[in-house]
Scaffold this active site. Sequence first.
Site, PDB file in Angstrom:
ATOM      1  CG  HIS A  85       2.917  -3.001  -7.392  1.00  0.00           C
ATOM      2  ND1 HIS A  85       2.213  -4.017  -8.160  1.00  0.00           N
ATOM      3  CD2 HIS A  85       2.579  -1.729  -7.635  1.00  0.00           C
ATOM      4  CE1 HIS A  85       1.415  -3.246  -9.006  1.00  0.00           C
ATOM      5  NE2 HIS A  85       1.631  -2.079  -8.795  1.00  0.00           N
ATOM      6  CG  HIS A  98      -0.928   2.445  -7.696  1.00  0.00           C
ATOM      7  ND1 HIS A  98      -0.568   3.143  -8.814  1.00  0.00           N
ATOM      8  CD2 HIS A  98      -0.672   1.166  -8.131  1.00  0.00           C
ATOM      9  CE1 HIS A  98       0.325   2.368  -9.465  1.00  0.00           C
ATOM     10  NE2 HIS A  98       0.178   1.070  -9.033  1.00  0.00           N
ATOM     11  CD  GLU A 153       3.617   0.648 -10.944  1.00  0.00           C
ATOM     12  OE1 GLU A 153       2.912   0.544 -10.212  1.00  0.00           O
ATOM     13  OE2 GLU A 153       3.263   0.847 -12.145  1.00  0.00           O
TER      14      GLU A 153
HETATM   15 CO    CO Z   1       0.859  -0.316 -10.087  1.00  0.00          CO
END
Ligand code: CO
Length: 134
Positions: A79, A7, A130
Amino acid sequence: MLGRLNHVAIAVPDLAAASAVYRQTLGAKVTEPQALPEHGVTVVFIDVGNTKIELLEPLGEGSPIAAFLDKNPSGGMHHVCYEVDDILAARDRLKASGARVLGDGNPKIGAHGKPVLFLHPKDFQGTLVELEQA
Ligand code: CO
């Protein structure tokens, strides 16, 4: 080591308003808000077929996205999340190459019920990364 883009996360000051933009203006399906007290955020996800968009709103005192929203009051890209097969092996490899892992260096359980880690943006072209175990 690096897998799919899981994502892209956008920090927002008002999750309900941001969800309405995605639902109404962009015609997207938005999940119900999910509070993640351990991460200091409330999140929703939008599935766009080849990846997801995560909208993040601060939750509680000392949220890790509060300073970001102070600098970017209307919100902004926060992020990117990549999948890895083995998060501990990925962490050890990254640390050995000098990359900084945020927090205590141990994975926490993320929004999808899987272990996640965050890497220092200064080590990755100014972008917070991440990692999520696939
Ligand atoms: Co995230």
